[in-house]
Design an enzyme around this catalytic site. Structure first.
Site, PDB file in Angstrom:
ATOM      1  N   SER A  26       0.713  -1.094  -0.139  1.00  0.00           N
ATOM      2  CA  SER A  26       0.029   0.164   0.086  1.00  0.00           C
ATOM      3  C   SER A  26       1.000   1.285   0.090  1.00  0.00           C
ATOM      4  O   SER A  26       1.704   1.459  -0.790  1.00  0.00           O
ATOM      5  CB  SER A  26      -0.883   0.096   1.266  1.00  0.00           C
ATOM      6  N   HIS A  53      -2.651  -0.949  -3.286  1.00  0.00           N
ATOM      7  CA  HIS A  53      -3.778  -0.283  -3.005  1.00  0.00           C
ATOM      8  C   HIS A  53      -4.011   1.045  -4.091  1.00  0.00           C
ATOM      9  O   HIS A  53      -2.924   1.796  -4.040  1.00  0.00           O
ATOM     10  CB  HIS A  53      -3.839   0.396  -1.747  1.00  0.00           C
ATOM     11  N   ASP A 145      -4.145  -4.504   6.145  1.00  0.00           N
ATOM     12  CA  ASP A 145      -4.720  -5.301   5.081  1.00  0.00           C
ATOM     13  C   ASP A 145      -3.504  -6.220   4.831  1.00  0.00           C
ATOM     14  O   ASP A 145      -2.203  -5.809   4.717  1.00  0.00           O
ATOM     15  CB  ASP A 145      -4.883  -4.433   3.893  1.00  0.00           C
TER      16      ASP A 145
END
EC number: 3.1.1.61
Length: 349
Positions: A26, A53, A145
């Protein structure tokens, strides 16, 4: 190969090749990915699938960036694409990537932690489909995540690799995995590429793992949009809570596993950290809305006070003036709170 028959308490035995590398990142992930793929050999005997992401709109330049960063060609995932050794498959904006029946599928399934694509979706589906053939890699990123996905890979006999948190621009994702999963390797990103070159394609590995948990099957089904989990099936994998989903305001279920996980009845998934951040964003938006409303009330009551005084209704004008003062006082308190919160967020204090 599964040997003999088994009961729920028995295990499956496999002889496999580690031929699938799944990578999640991310914030700070582009730099980490460039370093990683730059150290991969051109004859890597495994397919690499990357989820970073990214915003839902527009296109991604990541395939071009990664192609220039190392010897392996990188391409955006096409629905139904075969996993190709020596190639980097990159998730598209606003689509989950799901490993299914030996190919990659694109899905508009429910978001996870507000993201589509999401790292957990790829990792869980890879764990379910390929078991001990998978190497999972978590790089720089905020929040958590990837944690439940790495737990799934570990539980299915795969290899787990995490970027050293001190080496990551944003250590949240690596730290979360290390807190909840007994990982196999924790390395600076510059050393992860050579590690993958050493362990990818290893064959004749004897691996013993437990049967697939029903919760894992269900969560992978939820993330797909070609079949997915039907309404009424999701409650079977969790217990009710009093929390609501930031995406749809539906009730959230708590899902057992590594770390606290939540999922609503239509499938949106949340980790505890991401849920708290989403609630914080919802609260801030509500506070700005309240500030705007107070400013508008102050402006309107000021005008009504002037109109009333011009008409000779001084008592009514005084009442409007008091309401204006109350609105202005409340707005000033709220404005100071919001601006102080913004300063703390930007400076990290």
């Amino acid at each position: 190969m599964t040997t003999g028959t088994r009961s729920e308490s028995e295990v499956e035995e496999f002889r496999v090749r580690t031929d699938l590398v799944v990578v999640g990142a991310s914030a700070g992930g582009v730099e980490a990915l460039r370093t990683l793929v730059g150290a991969l050999p051109e004859d890597l005997p495994a397919a690499v699938v990357v989820v970073l992401h990214m915003p839902a709109g527009g296109s991604s330049a990541l395939p071009a960036i990664l192609s220039r960063s190392g010897p392996l060609p990188a391409l955006a995932v096409q629905d139904g694409a075969e996993l190709r050794s020596g190639h980097i498959h990159v998730a598209r904006p606003d689509y989950h990537v799901v490993v299914q029946d030996g190919v990659l599928r694109l899905s508009r399934g429910p978001t996870e932690n507000g993201h589509r694509p999401a790292v957990n979706v790829l990792f869980r589906s890879a764990a379910l489909a390929k078991g001990p053939s998978v190497i999972g890699v978590v790089l720089s990123g905020a929040l958590d995540d990837g944690t439940s996905g790495m737990a799934a890979i570990k539980s299915r006999g795969g290899v787990t690799v995490v970027q050293e948190p001190g080496d990551a621009l944003y250590p949240g994702m690596p730290e979360s995995v290390l807190q909840h999963v007994e990982v196999d390797h924790t390395l600076p990103v510059a050393r992860i590429g050579p590690l993958l070159a050493d362990i990818a394609g290893e064959s004749a590995i004897q691996v013993t793992i437990a049967p697939v948990p029903e919760a894992l099957r269900m969560e992978v089904a939820v993330s797909r949009d070609d079949a997915g989990a039907e309404f009424g099936e999701i409650p079977a994998i969790g217990s009710p809570t009093t929390y609501t989903c930031p995406d749809c305001a539906g009730s959230l279920l708590e899902i057992p596993g590594n770390g606290v996980q939540y999922r609503c009845l239509v499938g949106h998934g949340w980790t505890a950290d991401a849920l708290m951040e989403a609630y914080g964003g919802t609260l801030e938006r509500a506070m700005w809305t309240a500030l705007r409303t107070l400013d508008q009330k102050a402006s309107l009551t000021h005008r009504m006070a002037n109109v009333s005084r011009d008409a000779g209704r001084d008592l009514v004008a005084d009442r409007y003036s008091r309401q204006e003062e109350e609105a202005l006082a409340a707005a000033n308190v709220l404005r100071k709170h919001l601006l102080r919160g913004g300063v703390r967020e930007e400076t990290g204090t």
